[in-house]
Design an enzyme around this catalytic site. Structure first.
Site, mmCIF file in Angstrom:
data_model
loop_
_atom_site.group_PDB
_atom_site.id
_atom_site.type_symbol
_atom_site.label_atom_id
_atom_site.label_comp_id
_atom_site.label_asym_id
_atom_site.label_seq_id
_atom_site.Cartn_x
_atom_site.Cartn_y
_atom_site.Cartn_z
ATOM 1 N N HIS A 96 -10.328 -5.059 -3.422
ATOM 2 C CA HIS A 96 -9.025 -5.374 -2.842
ATOM 3 C C HIS A 96 -9.194 -5.761 -1.387
ATOM 4 C CE1 HIS A 96 -9.787 -1.053 -2.499
ATOM 5 N NE2 HIS A 96 -9.182 -1.117 -1.323
ATOM 6 N N HIS A 123 -7.117 -5.635 2.217
ATOM 7 C CA HIS A 123 -5.955 -5.091 2.936
ATOM 8 C C HIS A 123 -5.367 -6.185 3.829
ATOM 9 C CE1 HIS A 123 -6.825 -0.704 2.301
ATOM 10 N NE2 HIS A 123 -8.040 -1.174 2.108
ATOM 11 N N ASP A 155 0.849 -1.186 0.000
ATOM 12 C CA ASP A 155 0.000 0.000 0.000
ATOM 13 C C ASP A 155 0.892 1.247 0.000
ATOM 14 O OD1 ASP A 155 -3.207 0.522 1.046
ATOM 15 O OD2 ASP A 155 -1.792 2.202 1.153
ATOM 16 N N GLN A 164 -14.397 2.637 1.360
ATOM 17 C CA GLN A 164 -13.745 2.300 0.086
ATOM 18 C C GLN A 164 -13.417 3.578 -0.675
ATOM 19 O OE1 GLN A 164 -16.014 -0.252 -2.593
ATOM 20 N NE2 GLN A 164 -14.181 -0.771 -3.781
ATOM 21 N N ASN A 170 -13.164 -3.210 2.281
ATOM 22 C CA ASN A 170 -14.194 -2.165 2.312
ATOM 23 C C ASN A 170 -15.032 -2.174 1.031
ATOM 24 O OD1 ASN A 170 -13.052 -1.204 4.763
ATOM 25 N ND2 ASN A 170 -11.545 0.000 3.619
HETATM 26 P P1 5GP Z 1 -9.757 1.501 0.352
HETATM 27 O O1 5GP Z 1 -9.904 2.769 1.160
HETATM 28 O O2 5GP Z 1 -10.410 1.637 -1.015
HETATM 29 O O3 5GP Z 1 -10.182 0.260 1.084
HETATM 30 O O4 5GP Z 1 -8.199 1.299 0.143
HETATM 31 C C1 5GP Z 1 -7.489 1.875 -0.899
HETATM 32 C C2 5GP Z 1 -6.019 1.757 -0.546
HETATM 33 O O5 5GP Z 1 -5.267 1.890 -1.721
HETATM 34 C C3 5GP Z 1 -5.543 2.830 0.425
HETATM 35 O O6 5GP Z 1 -4.984 2.211 1.586
HETATM 36 C C4 5GP Z 1 -4.502 3.609 -0.371
HETATM 37 O O7 5GP Z 1 -3.408 4.009 0.403
HETATM 38 C C5 5GP Z 1 -4.107 2.620 -1.447
HETATM 39 N N1 5GP Z 1 -3.726 3.226 -2.723
HETATM 40 C C6 5GP Z 1 -4.428 4.148 -3.415
HETATM 41 N N2 5GP Z 1 -3.801 4.460 -4.572
HETATM 42 C C7 5GP Z 1 -2.681 3.680 -4.608
HETATM 43 C C8 5GP Z 1 -1.630 3.535 -5.569
HETATM 44 O O8 5GP Z 1 -1.596 4.189 -6.614
HETATM 45 N N3 5GP Z 1 -0.652 2.636 -5.259
HETATM 46 C C9 5GP Z 1 -0.657 1.901 -4.110
HETATM 47 N N4 5GP Z 1 0.353 1.056 -3.919
HETATM 48 N N5 5GP Z 1 -1.635 2.019 -3.193
HETATM 49 C C10 5GP Z 1 -2.631 2.891 -3.443
#
Ligand code: 5GP
Ligand code: ZN
Length: 137
Positions: free
Chosen positions: A101, A103, A32, A95, A88
């Site tokens: 995805h 985590h 992440d 999300q 999420n």
């Molecule tokens: P969500 O909030 O959708 O469950 O999680 C999205 C996750 O993706 C977040 O923890 C954020 O830091 C990560 N993330 C968003 N954009 C990128 C990216 O371009 N590269 C990587 N490696 N992680 C990302």
């Protein structure tokens, strides 16, 4: 199928470089970019599905098996004290990237996110719990 406008489609399929730690024909696992803790990684399917509701059953099954495998591997390598698997669905649920995805979040004694993944317990009545059970079973 890939979605041309989706950043996780590009990262999972290697169209944009990322810090990959595992890859097979169905998934890529990469670090992440804004980790909650050291080693925080994401299991991302190569085919686009916006969320759990859209994920094919076969991919859903494989995702949990991969989470188990990655948890063992990461715990051994990182020496973490515990492990959260978080997933999420929808903006209200946190999300922010609308490509499914999971985590993988290693937890350490005294880590900075000690209380981050805890919710406030509520105290519904027996009648309220009965009504929910009736609705769902
Ligand atoms: P969500 O909030 O959708 O469950 O999680 C999205 C996750 O993706 C977040 O923890 C954020 O830091 C990560 N993330 C968003 N954009 C990128 C990216 O371009 N590269 C990587 N490696 N992680 C990302
Ligand atoms: Zn996508």
């Amino acid at each position: 199928m890939k979605d041309d406008n989706c950043i996780f489609c590009k990262l999972a399929n290697g169209d944009i470089p990322t810090r990959s730690i595992y890859e097979d024909e169905t998934f890529r696992v990469f670090l992440d970019a804004a980790p909650a803790t050291k080693g925080h990684a994401l299991i991302v399917p190569k085919d686009h599905a916006a969320n759990l509701y859209e994920l094919p059953d076969e991919t859903a099954g494989k995702a949990l098996i991969l989470a188990k495998k990655m948890a063992a591997h990461m715990t051994e390598k990182l020496g973490c004290d515990g492990f959260n698997v978080v997933q999420n669905n929808g903006e209200i649920a946190g999300q922010t990237v609308f490509h499914f995805h999971m985590h993988l979040i290693p937890r350490y004694k005294d880590d900075a996110n000690m209380n981050r993944f805890v919710w406030n317990p509520t105290s519904p009545s027996d009648e309220e719990l009965d009504a929910v059970q009736g609705l769902l079973k």
